[in-house]
Design an enzyme around this catalytic site. Structure first.
Site, PDB file in Angstrom:
ATOM      1  N   GLU A 436       0.834  -1.217   0.000  1.00 27.11           N
ATOM      2  CA  GLU A 436       0.000   0.000   0.000  1.00 27.11           C
ATOM      3  C   GLU A 436       0.861   1.256   0.000  1.00 27.11           C
ATOM      4  O   GLU A 436       0.469   2.284   0.547  1.00 27.11           O
ATOM      5  CB  GLU A 436      -0.941   0.049   1.212  1.00 27.11           C
ATOM      6  CG  GLU A 436      -1.994  -1.017   1.267  1.00 27.11           C
ATOM      7  CD  GLU A 436      -2.926  -0.991   0.082  1.00 27.11           C
ATOM      8  OE1 GLU A 436      -2.970   0.027  -0.635  1.00 27.11           O
ATOM      9  OE2 GLU A 436      -3.589  -2.004  -0.140  1.00 27.11           O
TER      10      GLU A 436
HETATM   11  C1  LIG Z   1       2.942  -9.728   0.737  1.00 28.61           C
HETATM   12  C2  LIG Z   1       2.659  -8.682  -0.290  1.00 28.61           C
HETATM   13  C3  LIG Z   1       1.346  -8.401  -0.632  1.00 28.61           C
HETATM   14  C4  LIG Z   1       1.070  -7.447  -1.627  1.00 28.61           C
HETATM   15  N1  LIG Z   1      -0.233  -7.233  -2.023  1.00 28.61           N
HETATM   16  C5  LIG Z   1      -0.462  -6.487  -3.145  1.00 28.61           C
HETATM   17  C6  LIG Z   1      -1.762  -6.418  -3.733  1.00 28.61           C
HETATM   18  O1  LIG Z   1      -2.728  -7.001  -3.227  1.00 28.61           O
HETATM   19  N2  LIG Z   1      -1.924  -5.719  -4.874  1.00 28.61           N
HETATM   20  C7  LIG Z   1      -0.888  -5.063  -5.466  1.00 28.61           C
HETATM   21  O2  LIG Z   1      -1.091  -4.447  -6.510  1.00 28.61           O
HETATM   22  N3  LIG Z   1       0.365  -5.077  -4.931  1.00 28.61           N
HETATM   23  C8  LIG Z   1       0.598  -5.781  -3.786  1.00 28.61           C
HETATM   24  N4  LIG Z   1       1.862  -5.846  -3.257  1.00 28.61           N
HETATM   25  C9  LIG Z   1       2.928  -5.072  -3.862  1.00 28.61           C
HETATM   26  C10 LIG Z   1       3.358  -3.889  -3.005  1.00 28.61           C
HETATM   27  O3  LIG Z   1       2.351  -2.913  -2.982  1.00 28.61           O
HETATM   28  C11 LIG Z   1       4.693  -3.380  -3.548  1.00 28.61           C
HETATM   29  O4  LIG Z   1       5.664  -4.358  -3.213  1.00 28.61           O
HETATM   30  C12 LIG Z   1       5.069  -2.026  -2.983  1.00 28.61           C
HETATM   31  O5  LIG Z   1       4.204  -1.028  -3.463  1.00 28.61           O
HETATM   32  C13 LIG Z   1       6.503  -1.624  -3.315  1.00 28.61           C
HETATM   33  O6  LIG Z   1       6.791  -1.805  -4.662  1.00 28.61           O
HETATM   34  P1  LIG Z   1       8.086  -2.637  -5.089  1.00 28.61           P
HETATM   35  O7  LIG Z   1       8.072  -3.920  -4.348  1.00 28.61           O
HETATM   36  O8  LIG Z   1       8.143  -2.714  -6.551  1.00 28.61           O
HETATM   37  O9  LIG Z   1       9.284  -1.805  -4.530  1.00 28.61           O
HETATM   38  P2  LIG Z   1      10.011  -0.594  -5.293  1.00 28.61           P
HETATM   39  O10 LIG Z   1       9.008   0.323  -5.853  1.00 28.61           O
HETATM   40  O11 LIG Z   1      11.040  -1.139  -6.203  1.00 28.61           O
HETATM   41  O12 LIG Z   1      10.725   0.124  -4.059  1.00 28.61           O
HETATM   42  C14 LIG Z   1      11.999  -0.291  -3.530  1.00 28.61           C
HETATM   43  C15 LIG Z   1      12.490   0.784  -2.573  1.00 28.61           C
HETATM   44  O13 LIG Z   1      12.634   2.029  -3.259  1.00 28.61           O
HETATM   45  C16 LIG Z   1      11.883   3.040  -2.643  1.00 28.61           C
HETATM   46  N5  LIG Z   1      11.309   3.936  -3.655  1.00 28.61           N
HETATM   47  C17 LIG Z   1      10.780   3.613  -4.849  1.00 28.61           C
HETATM   48  N6  LIG Z   1      10.309   4.702  -5.459  1.00 28.61           N
HETATM   49  C18 LIG Z   1      10.521   5.743  -4.641  1.00 28.61           C
HETATM   50  C19 LIG Z   1      10.259   7.140  -4.701  1.00 28.61           C
HETATM   51  N7  LIG Z   1       9.629   7.704  -5.735  1.00 28.61           N
HETATM   52  N8  LIG Z   1      10.631   7.907  -3.655  1.00 28.61           N
HETATM   53  C20 LIG Z   1      11.243   7.374  -2.588  1.00 28.61           C
HETATM   54  N9  LIG Z   1      11.521   6.074  -2.479  1.00 28.61           N
HETATM   55  C21 LIG Z   1      11.165   5.259  -3.483  1.00 28.61           C
HETATM   56  C22 LIG Z   1      10.809   2.326  -1.852  1.00 28.61           C
HETATM   57  O14 LIG Z   1      10.377   3.109  -0.735  1.00 28.61           O
HETATM   58  C23 LIG Z   1      11.517   1.053  -1.421  1.00 28.61           C
HETATM   59  O15 LIG Z   1      12.219   1.277  -0.242  1.00 28.61           O
HETATM   60  C24 LIG Z   1       2.146  -6.748  -2.233  1.00 28.61           C
HETATM   61  C25 LIG Z   1       3.460  -7.028  -1.854  1.00 28.61           C
HETATM   62  C26 LIG Z   1       3.732  -7.997  -0.932  1.00 28.61           C
HETATM   63  C27 LIG Z   1       5.159  -8.317  -0.609  1.00 28.61           C
END
Ligand SMILES: Cc1cc2nc3c(=O)[nH]c(=O)nc-3n(C[C@H](O)[C@H](O)[C@H](O)COP(=O)(O)OP(=O)(O)OC[C@H]3O[C@@H](n4cnc5c(N)ncnc54)[C@H](O)[C@@H]3O)c2cc1C
Length: 591
Positions: A436
């Protein structure tokens, strides 16, 4: 065994924030009374303690299981879900006009705390349906609403949020799932990852809300549309039709919430998954935000809930584990007799209570922001609620991890092995500051949108109100005075730091974003500190009419929060004011 903290929840609900006089007029249409709220909370506590808690550890141990045909939830989950639906819990906070019971958000927050605390992996899936129903209500045609909403509202069908793709996580502008027009619907092709309860055996149908890009749509976030994609197509008479062209190709093996299937979803491997456009093309993100706002408050409550669970386990352990000696007591003593163990327990308890009042405060502002008759008052309450959402989500989930980690520490080595159950809340809650929107994304939202949009007006109004209230607090005894003084210092610090941050933001936004997480944490601490001071004052006044131990304990906790937790606000302020350049000017190649 989890025990719902009913006494504490009633205190927050009736004595601190949402008295019948405050909530009653907002919810006249549903006949809200304090007695009704108490009855609901008692029933919810029974459900949490007798249905969800007993399957929590087993769910963690065995997890959800993937098979080519379906995903199987752990033993007891199907029965629990059936009982959940039959009891009508799915409808609790869904507005009446959508067929729900329309209960106040404030009451719902207490309800969600119990559900998440007793079994986070179970409730995660069910909690998504409400956001899905509200997003559909805001965007769908009357025909679509008639077909899909009723069963989503009752819980007969469950909902999901399909946003994330391998290359599009925090940055949804990068998403590539395609939607191709095909008569009165679209055909979707693409892969989504990490989809919570994307496939399972709890409900007969699953309503996926999917973000996708219509062929030819603009690049970035401006070209994203929202689609309703059912697992089984639904005939005009509401009966289930053919299986749609989508499937779960695997589930993740992960650190916690093992019973919650986290699915890789494949759409359109054959003829294309049939999806119905919700709202106008390219307006998908704004509708998805309806779902995300509700979800972000819920995720904040997960930090609170797992902290409460960890507190209960740690307190019990500290009273029964015998180690060491303390002057004047027969050795070995229960470890709670050691000052450092009491420090950890008070740290856990006070932060948990602070999270509870913060979540409740945001929920109450949301109730006012949607229900107050006076338009200006309604708008300003809504602005305050929106300001609070990233703070609740970011601070409660980060704090939840600290509290559950302390819970392991109180258990010593037995906390690190799975037998005591102390590790599960720590593992389960870790995801809450990631999904989220990560804490970094929440702090960006707080600074860029919530402060940037009105140049800090909503924050300064909040600070003014908190300071006025602190000033007027009747605090006579040492604990309530300590709470008031520390809170006044923290909120004044927040006021000054907000000005400094806004100045930085106007000169060079990168500077402000370099300290946005410390600023978010300062907000959480200072605002909760003011609410804890209010709690201390209410408890002190109530003591005059007798006590069953609750109010004395409340004063002990508030004093600890004032003296050992709130001073952290001063350090955070120093980081915000003086630490930005060390990040903004650091060349990436040298980090
Ligand atoms: C158990 C689980 C359940 C989930 N459930 C759902 C679901 O139901 N539906 C769904 O759609 N998704 C779901 N997700 C996905 C989840 O919402 C994402 O993992 C999350 O939004 C982060 O995206 P990412 O993993 O690609 O990390 P990234 O976006 O790659 O982020 C990696 C790091 O970089 C930082 N970062 C990235 N961009 C920025 C920025 N602009 N400014 C500052 N920092 C930044 C982040 O804070 C983080 O620390 C789920 C994930 C998990 C693990």
């Amino acid at each position: 065994m989890y025990q719902a903290p009913l006494r504490e929840q009633r205190f927050v609900l009736h004595e601190l924030l949402g008295s019948e006089a405050a909530l009653g007029p907002l919810y006249e249409d549903i006949g809200y009374t304090a007695e009704l709220a108490d009855n609901i909370l008692e029933e919810a506590a029974r459900f949490a303690q007798t249905v969800l808690d007993p399957i929590n550890a087993g769910g963690d141990r065995h997890g959800a299981r993937w098979t080519p045909e379906r995903v199987i939830t752990p033993k007891g989950f199907r029965e629990a879900y059936q009982a959940y639906v039959e009891a009508g819990w799915a409808q609790l906070a869904i507005p009446q006009e959508l067929g729900g019971q329309g209960m106040p958000q404030l009451l719902n927050t207490a309800f969600e705390e119990m559900m998440f605390a007793s079994n986070m992996a179970f409730f995660l899936g069910t909690s998504l349906a409400r956001g899905a129903a509200e997003a559909i209500a805001a965007s769908a045609t009357e025909e679509q609403k008639a077909l899909f909403l009723p069963k989503l509202v009752t819980g007969e069908w469950m909902g999901t949020m399909n946003l994330t793709e391998p290359q599009a996580g925090s940055d949804l502008g990068l998403l590539r799932t395609r939607a191709v027009p095909d008569g009165d619907h679209y055909r979707l092709y693409g892969q989504k990852i990490f989809i919570t309860y994307g496939e399972h055996d709890l409900s007969e149908n699953i309503i996926h809300l999917v973000l996708a890009r219509i062929d030819g749509a603009p690049e970035g976030t401006k070209g994203i549309s929202l689609f309703l994609v059912p697992k089984f197509l639904v005939n005009a008479d509401g009966s289930l039709g053919a299986r749609n062209d989508l499937r779960c190709i695997s589930i993740e093996h992960k650190m916690g919430i093992h019973a919650s299937p986290t699915c890789v979803m494949s759409f359109g491997e054959k003829e294309g998954a049939i999806g119905y456009l919700l709202g106008p093309p390219n307006a998908g993100l704004s509708f998805m935000f309806i779902m995300m706002n509700a979800a972000r408050l819920s995720v904040g409550a997960q930090g609170l809930a797992q902290s409460e669970r960890a507190c209960q386990l740690a307190r019990e352990w500290a009273r029964t584990r015998l180690q060491g000696r303390v002057e004047g007591k027969p050795a070995p003593v229960p470890i709670i007799e050691h000052p450092d163990v009491r420090r950890m327990l008070l740290g856990m308890k006070s932060r948990t209570e602070a999270m509870r009042v913060l979540c409740a405060y945001a929920a109450m502002e949301l109730d006012k922001g949607t229900r107050l008759a006076d338009e200006a008052a309604r708008k300003s309450a809504l602005a305050r609620a929106e300001l609070m959402i990233p703070i609740v989500k970011g601070w409660c989930t980060e704090t939840g991890f600290e509290v559950t980690s302390l819970g392991v520490q109180v258990h010593g080595g037995m906390g690190y092995v799975e037998e005591t159950g102390a590790a599960q809340p720590l593992r389960d809650v870790r995801i809450a500051s990631i999904y989220e929107g990560t804490t970094g994304i929440q702090s960006n939202d707080l600074v860029n949108r919530k402060l940037g949009r009105d140049r800090g007006a909503a924050m300064q109004a909040l600070v003014r109100d908190l300071l006025a209230e602190l000033n007027a607090l009747r605090a006579l005894g040492p604990e309530a005075k300590a709470a008031r003084n520390a809170a006044t210092e923290a909120v004044t610090t927040l006021r000054d730091t907000t000005e400094a941050l806004l100045q930085m933001y106007s000169e060079r936004p990168q500077l402000a974003l370099s300290v946005s997480v410390p600023y978010l944490k300062l907000c959480g601490l200072a605002i909760s500190g003011a609410l804890m001071a209010r709690a201390a004052s209410v408890a002190e006044a109530a003591l005059a009419n007798g006590d069953d131990g609750f109010y004395r304990a409340k004063l002990v906790t508030c004093r600890f929060y004032a003296e050992q937790v709130l001073p952290e606000a001063l350090g955070l302020a120093r980081i915000v004011k003086g630490g930005a350049a060390s990040v903004a000017d650091a060349p990436s190649e040298l980090v």
